[in-house]
Design an enzyme around this catalytic site. Structure first.
Site, PDB file in Angstrom:
ATOM      1  N   ARG A  22      12.490 -18.886  51.889  1.00  0.00           N
ATOM      2  CA  ARG A  22      11.235 -18.280  52.359  1.00  0.00           C
ATOM      3  C   ARG A  22      10.344 -18.097  51.153  1.00  0.00           C
ATOM      4  O   ARG A  22      10.679 -17.382  50.224  1.00  0.00           O
ATOM      5  CB  ARG A  22      11.465 -16.941  53.059  1.00  0.00           C
ATOM      6  N   GLU A  36       6.601 -15.061  45.484  1.00  0.00           N
ATOM      7  CA  GLU A  36       7.943 -15.426  45.007  1.00  0.00           C
ATOM      8  C   GLU A  36       8.569 -16.387  46.000  1.00  0.00           C
ATOM      9  O   GLU A  36       8.072 -16.592  47.099  1.00  0.00           O
ATOM     10  CB  GLU A  36       8.844 -14.190  44.857  1.00  0.00           C
ATOM     11  N   ASN A  38      12.233 -17.054  47.875  1.00  0.00           N
ATOM     12  CA  ASN A  38      13.579 -16.549  48.159  1.00  0.00           C
ATOM     13  C   ASN A  38      14.504 -17.706  48.461  1.00  0.00           C
ATOM     14  O   ASN A  38      14.221 -18.506  49.357  1.00  0.00           O
ATOM     15  CB  ASN A  38      13.552 -15.622  49.375  1.00  0.00           C
ATOM     16  N   SER A  43      15.124 -13.308  54.895  1.00  0.00           N
ATOM     17  CA  SER A  43      15.292 -12.632  56.183  1.00  0.00           C
ATOM     18  C   SER A  43      14.050 -12.735  57.064  1.00  0.00           C
ATOM     19  O   SER A  43      13.013 -13.225  56.648  1.00  0.00           O
ATOM     20  CB  SER A  43      15.676 -11.171  55.964  1.00  0.00           C
ATOM     21  N   LYS A 200      13.247 -14.801  39.305  1.00  0.00           N
ATOM     22  CA  LYS A 200      11.893 -14.640  38.764  1.00  0.00           C
ATOM     23  C   LYS A 200      11.750 -15.414  37.448  1.00  0.00           C
ATOM     24  O   LYS A 200      10.688 -15.909  37.113  1.00  0.00           O
ATOM     25  CB  LYS A 200      11.588 -13.162  38.513  1.00  0.00           C
ATOM     26  N   LYS A 258       8.276  -7.341  36.610  1.00  0.00           N
ATOM     27  CA  LYS A 258       9.411  -7.579  37.518  1.00  0.00           C
ATOM     28  C   LYS A 258      10.716  -7.830  36.774  1.00  0.00           C
ATOM     29  O   LYS A 258      10.759  -8.659  35.871  1.00  0.00           O
ATOM     30  CB  LYS A 258       9.135  -8.816  38.379  1.00  0.00           C
ATOM     31  N   GLU A 262      16.318  -8.713  43.489  1.00  0.00           N
ATOM     32  CA  GLU A 262      15.867  -9.137  44.806  1.00  0.00           C
ATOM     33  C   GLU A 262      15.939  -7.955  45.746  1.00  0.00           C
ATOM     34  O   GLU A 262      16.673  -7.011  45.506  1.00  0.00           O
ATOM     35  CB  GLU A 262      16.796 -10.230  45.370  1.00  0.00           C
ATOM     36  N   GLY A 263      15.203  -8.067  46.832  1.00  0.00           N
ATOM     37  CA  GLY A 263      15.368  -7.085  47.887  1.00  0.00           C
ATOM     38  C   GLY A 263      14.327  -5.975  47.883  1.00  0.00           C
ATOM     39  O   GLY A 263      14.374  -5.066  48.700  1.00  0.00           O
ATOM     40  N   ARG A 346       3.841 -10.253  56.996  1.00  0.00           N
ATOM     41  CA  ARG A 346       4.070  -8.822  56.824  1.00  0.00           C
ATOM     42  C   ARG A 346       2.748  -8.180  56.459  1.00  0.00           C
ATOM     43  O   ARG A 346       2.007  -8.713  55.634  1.00  0.00           O
ATOM     44  CB  ARG A 346       5.049  -8.568  55.679  1.00  0.00           C
TER      45      ARG A 346
END
Ligand SMILES: Nc1ncnc2c1ncn2[C@@H]1O[C@H](COP(=O)(O)OP(=O)(O)O)[C@@H](O)[C@H]1O
Ligand SMILES: *[C@@H]1O[C@H](CO)[C@@H](O)[C@H](O)[C@H]1NC(C)=O
Length: 372
Positions: A22, A36, A38, A43, A200, A258, A262-263, A346
Site C-alpha cells: 500500500r 511512504e 508499506n 491494512s 524509511k 521519522k 511502522e504502524g 483516510r
C-alpha cells in the site's frame, strides 16, 4: 568468486516473493506526493472495499444515482487475496495452505478477517490458518525439503500481518521462528528483502540522485516517479547529514522526523524536531532517523462521525491521504505479477499530525472524483 556464487544459488531456497503493498500519498499543491510505501501488513483493503459499497449505498439512499460514476471501483480486497492465491498456485502443491501470522491480540480483526473470508470465497479448496509468532515458535518445523510444517499442514504462502515491530518478538524464540520461516520453501509475503524495501531508510535512498536510474531507463517513467517524491535526508555523520541537521534546526516546521518504525505514532513534528535533533546531534542515534519534507495537503470541509462523538458532528477542516494497493510477485530475474488493485482514503482533522485510524485520529473515507 563466480564459482562460489553459483554454488550458493544451487542450495534450495524460495526465490519467489509476494508483496501486498500500500503506497500512501497526500496532495501537495495539487500534485500527489508519496508519504511512504508499506510492504508488510498493509491494512484496510477489507474495510475500504466495504466503504466503497457504503458510499454507493448512501448515494442511492439520498437519490443521487446520477453521481454513482464519481465513485471509483475498488477491488482492493479481491486484488490482495488473488495475489495470495496466485502465489499459492506458484508454490504448486494442492495440499498446501495459506498461513496468516497474526498479533497476540488483533485490534484490526474486522479488516483482517475479510481476507480470510475472501480467499474462502475465491477458492474454497485453500485452507487458511492463523498463528502468532509464539505459536510458530512452539509448533512449526522444517521438513528435510525445507517445507514449512505447522500443526500437520504444509504452508505454501505466509502472510505477515505481524512481525513488523520488535515488540512482536517477545523473546529469542519468536526471532528464531521468523528465521525458520525465512529459511523455508514457503512463499513469504513479504520476503525479508521486500520487508526491508519498505523501510524509511530505503525510501530515503531511492530519493538520492542517480538511484532510480538503477531501476528504470525510460526517462518519462523516471520523471513521473521522481515527481512523487519530496526531499528526504539521512542524518549520517557526513556533509549531507550535517546539512540536514542544520535544515531541521533552522526550519523544523517544514519537516517530519521519522525513525525506522511502522504502524504510526512514532514520528516527530514541528518544533519538537528541534529538541529531538539537538538531543541526539552528537550520538549515533541520529543515523537511525530520516528527515522528510512536510507535505501540506489542501483543506476540505466535512463532518467526521466517530463513536462517542457528538450527535451532530461539527463541520471541520480536514485533510486526506490516499492509499493505493498493489500486488507484486517476482524473483531475482522476473516480475510475474505487478498491478494496482484498489485504494483507500483516510481523512483526519487538519490539525492532527498523524492520520492513524486505529489510534482514533483518522477516519476511513472514500474518494468522489470530479473533473477539474
Ligand atoms: N512528509 C509528511 N508530511 C506530512 N505528513 C506526514 C509526512 N509523513 C508522514 N506523515 C503523516 O504521518 C503518518 C504516519 O507516517 P508514516 O510515514 O506513514 O509512518 P508509519 O509507517 O508509522 O505509518 C502518515 O499517515 C501521515 O498522516
Ligand atoms: C505436496 O507435499 C506433500 C508433503 O510434503 C508431498 O507428499 C506431495 O508429494 C507434494 N505434492 C506435490 C505435487 O509436490
Amino acid at each position: 568468486m563466480i564459482v562460489m556464487a553459483r554454488v550458493c544459488i544451487m542450495v534450495w531456497f524460495q526465490r519467489i516473493a509476494l508483496g501486498l503493498l500500500r503506497c500512501d500519498y497526500m496532495l501537495h499543491e495539487y500534485t500527489l506526493k508519496q508519504v511512504e510505501m508499506n510492504t508488510i501488513a498493509s491494512s484496510f483493503a477489507g474495510i475500504s472495499t466495504a466503504i466503497t459499497q457504503l458510499d454507493r449505498f448512501i448515494l442511492t439512499e439520498i437519490g443521487r444515482l446520477d453521481s454513482m460514476e464519481h465513485i471509483p471501483p475498488n477491488g482492493a480486497l479481491a486484488g490482495l487475496c488473488n495475489g495470495m492465491l496466485d502465489a499459492w498456485k506458484m508454490y504448486n502443491n494442492k495440499t498446501a495452505i495459506i498461513l496468516f501470522i497474526v498479533e497476540d491480540v488483533t485490534y484490526n480483526i474486522c479488516d483482517q478477517r475479510f481476507h480470510e473470508f475472501e480467499i474462502r470465497r475465491l477458492n474454497p479448496h485453500v485452507k487458511v490458518i492463523r498463528r502468532t509468532l509464539t505459536q510458530m515458535a512452539d509448533r512449526a518445523s522444517l521438513s528435510k525439503d525445507k517445507e514449512l510444517i505447522v500443526d500437520g499442514n504444509i504452508v505454501g504462502v505466509i502472510y505477515f500481518r505481524s512481525g513488523y515491530e520488535t515488540a512482536a518478538y517477545h523473546s529469542q524464540r519468536e526471532w528464531d521462528a521468523r528465521l525458520l520461516m525465512e529459511r523455508s520453501k514457503a512463499i513469504k509475503c513479504p520476503s525479508i528483502q521486500y520487508h526491508l524495501a519498505g523501510t524509511k531508510k530505503v525510501q530515503q535512498e531511492l530519493c538520492k540522485p542517480g538511484v532510480l536510474e538503477l531501476f528504470f531507463d525510460d526517462a518519462k517513467k523516471l520523471e513521473s516517479i521522481r515527481e512523487l517524491f519530496v526531499g528526504i535526508y539521512g542524518l549520517e555523520f557526513d556533509d549531507a547529514g550535517n546539512q540536514a541537521v542544520q535544515l531541521a534546526i533552522r526550519n523544523p516546521e517544514r519537516y517530519v522526523l521519522k525513525p525506522q518504525r511502522e504502524g504510526g505514532g512514532n514520528n516527530i513534528y514541528g518544533f519538537k524536531i528541534k529538541d529531538a535533533i539537538m538531543g541526539m546531534k552528537d550520538s549515533k542515534e541520529r543515523t537511525a532517523w530520516i528527515l522528510m519534507e512536510k507535505i501540506c495537503p489542501p483543506l476540505t470541509r466535512g463532518y467526521v462521525v466517530r463513536p462517542g462523538g457528538p450527535k451532530v458532528p461539527p463541520l471541520s477542516n480536514l485533510v486526506s491521504e490516499l492509499g493505493i494497493f498493489g500486488v507484486i510477485i517476482g524473483d531475482a530475474e522476473h516480475i510475474m505479477v505487478n498491478k494496482q488493485v484498489g485504494h483507500m482514503l483516510r481523512t483526519k482533522d487538519a490539525t492532527a499530525d498523524e492520520g492513524g485510524v486505529a489510534s482514533g485520529l483518522g477516519t476511513l473515507d472514500g474518494p468522489f472524483l470530479v473533473d477539474d
